[in-house]
Structures are given as structure tokens and as C-alpha cells.
Design a protein around this motif. Structure first.
Motif, short mmCIF file in Angstrom:
data_model
loop_
_atom_site.label_atom_id
_atom_site.label_comp_id
_atom_site.label_asym_id
_atom_site.label_seq_id
_atom_site.Cartn_x
_atom_site.Cartn_y
_atom_site.Cartn_z
N GLU A 84 0.83 -1.20 0.00
CA GLU A 84 0.00 0.00 0.00
C GLU A 84 0.87 1.26 0.00
OE1 GLU A 84 -2.93 0.03 3.12
OE2 GLU A 84 -3.52 -2.04 2.71
N ALA A 85 1.95 1.24 0.78
CA ALA A 85 2.86 2.39 0.82
C ALA A 85 3.50 2.63 -0.54
CB ALA A 85 3.94 2.16 1.88
N SER A 86 3.83 1.55 -1.24
CA SER A 86 4.42 1.66 -2.57
C SER A 86 3.43 2.31 -3.54
CB SER A 86 4.82 0.27 -3.08
OG SER A 86 5.37 0.35 -4.37
N LEU A 87 2.16 1.94 -3.44
CA LEU A 87 1.14 2.54 -4.29
C LEU A 87 0.90 4.01 -3.91
CD1 LEU A 87 -1.36 -0.45 -4.46
CD2 LEU A 87 0.08 0.40 -6.31
N CYS A 88 0.98 4.32 -2.61
CA CYS A 88 0.85 5.71 -2.17
C CYS A 88 1.97 6.56 -2.75
CB CYS A 88 0.90 5.79 -0.64
SG CYS A 88 -0.59 5.22 0.19
N ASN A 91 1.03 7.46 -6.18
CA ASN A 91 -0.08 8.42 -6.20
C ASN A 91 0.26 9.74 -5.52
OD1 ASN A 91 -1.65 6.44 -7.46
ND2 ASN A 91 -2.35 5.61 -5.50
N LYS A 92 1.49 9.84 -5.01
CA LYS A 92 1.96 11.04 -4.30
C LYS A 92 1.12 11.34 -3.06
CE LYS A 92 3.91 12.96 -8.49
NZ LYS A 92 3.99 14.08 -9.43
N SER A 93 0.62 10.27 -2.41
CA SER A 93 -0.15 10.42 -1.16
C SER A 93 0.83 10.25 0.00
CB SER A 93 -1.26 9.38 -1.08
OG SER A 93 -2.07 9.42 -2.23
N TYR A 94 1.68 11.25 0.23
CA TYR A 94 2.79 11.11 1.16
C TYR A 94 2.38 10.97 2.64
CZ TYR A 94 5.22 12.47 -3.08
OH TYR A 94 5.66 12.53 -4.38
N PRO A 95 1.39 11.75 3.14
CA PRO A 95 0.99 11.55 4.54
C PRO A 95 0.45 10.13 4.78
CG PRO A 95 0.17 13.66 3.73
CD PRO A 95 0.71 12.91 2.54
N THR A 119 13.51 2.29 1.34
CA THR A 119 13.61 2.89 0.00
C THR A 119 12.37 3.72 -0.31
OG1 THR A 119 14.88 0.97 -0.74
CG2 THR A 119 13.97 2.38 -2.45
N ILE A 120 11.19 3.18 0.03
CA ILE A 120 9.94 3.90 -0.23
C ILE A 120 9.92 5.22 0.53
CG2 ILE A 120 7.44 3.84 0.18
CD1 ILE A 120 7.59 0.80 -0.43
N MET A 121 10.32 5.20 1.81
CA MET A 121 10.35 6.43 2.59
C MET A 121 11.36 7.42 2.02
SD MET A 121 8.08 6.65 4.88
CE MET A 121 8.72 8.16 5.59
N ALA A 122 12.52 6.92 1.59
CA ALA A 122 13.54 7.79 1.02
C ALA A 122 13.03 8.49 -0.23
CB ALA A 122 14.80 6.98 0.71
N ARG A 123 12.36 7.72 -1.10
CA ARG A 123 11.84 8.31 -2.34
C ARG A 123 10.72 9.30 -2.07
NH1 ARG A 123 11.81 2.74 -5.82
NH2 ARG A 123 14.01 2.71 -6.37
N ALA A 124 9.91 9.00 -1.05
CA ALA A 124 8.83 9.93 -0.69
C ALA A 124 9.42 11.26 -0.18
CB ALA A 124 7.94 9.31 0.38
N TRP A 137 17.05 7.97 5.31
CA TRP A 137 16.34 6.72 4.96
C TRP A 137 17.19 5.85 4.03
CZ3 TRP A 137 12.59 4.76 7.61
CH2 TRP A 137 11.69 5.59 8.28
N PHE A 138 17.89 6.47 3.09
CA PHE A 138 18.76 5.68 2.22
C PHE A 138 19.89 5.02 3.02
CE2 PHE A 138 17.25 8.13 -1.65
CZ PHE A 138 16.75 7.02 -2.30
N GLU A 139 20.39 5.72 4.05
CA GLU A 139 21.43 5.13 4.90
C GLU A 139 20.88 3.93 5.66
OE1 GLU A 139 22.97 8.30 7.28
OE2 GLU A 139 24.32 9.01 5.69
N LYS A 140 19.64 4.04 6.13
CA LYS A 140 19.00 2.89 6.80
C LYS A 140 18.85 1.73 5.83
CE LYS A 140 16.37 5.40 10.29
NZ LYS A 140 15.04 5.75 10.80
#
Length: 201
Positions: A84-88, A91-95, A119-124, A137-140
Motif C-alpha cells: 500500500e505504501a508503494s502505491l501511495c 499516487n503522491k499520497s505522502y501523509p 527505499t519507499i520512505m527515502a523516495r517519498a 532513509w537511504f542510509e538505513k
């Protein structure tokens, strides 16, 4: 396939998916991976593999269908949240994305899938201009990868040096008239788009 029919080990289907992706692209790989999911729906690895194949191929409609199946069957809660986070992210639904990620119990994710959450958090963060947070996030993500043998730098370099020492000699001329090409690149560099374009011909 024959190895799976012989001993019933689901891992053989995962390897078949790997080989299929190299030889025929994401569609064939997804079929093999889906077979593994249907035969062992409770195991997280086949579902995680299918998720990765579809995401890397930018097949978001299929990702949504997979998510609907997982929800309906009440399977793989944390993996579903990651999906779901990947789809968000798309869709640019960051919150909403941040809420999904924070609800994930990372320990429940397969260690090969865990870095994907980072990775998802880093890209967001990157998409929102939060570059400092994106780097964190990328370091994590990188630290998570180092926890596995595949992430050990010295082991990797040692393997590269060993391969470099192999002497293959001069190769004989290729008698075939047709040429074969290897397509190389990096993630998110357009190789999947090019593969899909070539695959329709």
C-alpha cells in the motif's frame, strides 16, 4: 519445474522465476512467482518476490489486484502495508504513505524485503524536497542490506578480484549470422520501459 515436481520444495519455483525473468522478462517471471504464491500462500517469500517483480516492472494495476487478494484473504499484513505504501508513493499520497510505513512491524518482513520500506520512505522524502531525511532513509536501507552476507563489501570485492583473474583465452569466431545484445543499466534508468517496448515486436 522438474526439481519442484520431484521434491515439492517451493524454493525451486522462486529460482524458476529468477531464470524466467533473465530469459523472457517480468511477465514470465510473474507467472512462476504466482504459481509459488498459489501453492504456498502463507509463506511470505513467494508473495514478496511477486511484489518485487511487479513493482520493478511498474505494473501498478497488478500490484493493486495483489493487494486486494491479500486483504481479502487476511494474509501478510505487514507485506500488504508495504505494498500500500508503494502505491501511495506512485499516487503522491505522502501523509498516507508515512502512516502505512509507521504501522509496519519491520521484524515481520522477510529480511530481503525489509530494505524496500526504507527505499519507499527515502523516495517519498526526496519527492517532497526533504533531502536530508531522504539521505537518512537511504542510509538505513544500506545498513539493512549490510546485515546480510550479500552486503559484505570485502566479500564482494574478493569475488570480483577472483573473477578478474580468470583467463578465458581468445574466443573462436561466432558462426551465427545474427547478433545477440545484452541490455545493461541501473534501476529507474528506463531499461524496463525499453524491455517492454522491444517485447511487443
Amino acid at each position: 519445474r522438474q526439481a519442484f515436481l520431484t521434491d515439492g520444495q517451493i524454493e525451486h519455483l522462486g529460482k524458476a522465476a529468477d531464470y524466467a525473468e533473465r530469459m523472457a522478462g517480468w511477465q514470465e517471471a510473474a507467472i512462476w512467482s504466482l504459481r509459488a504464491v498459489l501453492l504456498s500462500p502463507i509463506a511470505p517469500q513467494p508473495t514478496g518476490k511477486l511484489l518485487t517483480i511487479l513493482e520493478n516492472a511498474n505494473r501498478f494495476a497488478e500490484l493493486q489486484r495483489l493487494l486486494d487478494f491479500l486483504r481479502k484473504a487476511s494474509l501478510h499484513r505487514d507485506l500488504s502495508l508495504l505494498l500500500e505504501a508503494s502505491l501511495c508513493l506512485q499516487n503522491k499520497s505522502y501523509p498516507e504513505l508515512e502512516r502505512k510505513i509507521s504501522a509496519i512491524t519491520l521484524g515481520n518482513l522477510d529480511e530481503r524485503i525489509r530494505p524496500k520500506a526504507f527505499t519507499i520512505m527515502a523516495r517519498a522524502c526526496e519527492a517532497q524536497g526533504k533531502y536530508k531525511e531522504a539521505i537518512d532513509w537511504f542510509e538505513k536501507q544500506n545498513d539493512s542490506g549490510r546485515a546480510s552476507p550479500l552486503g559484505e563489501r570485502n566479500r564482494f570485492l574478493s569475488h570480483v578480484e577472483k573473477m578478474n583473474r580468470i583467463q578465458v583465452g581468445e574466443l573462436a569466431p561466432d558462426p551465427r549470422a545474427q547478433s545477440h545484445f545484452a541490455m545493461l543499466g541501473f534501476p529507474r534508468s528506463g531499461t524496463t520501459l525499453l524491455e517492454n517496448s522491444l517485447a511487443v515486436h
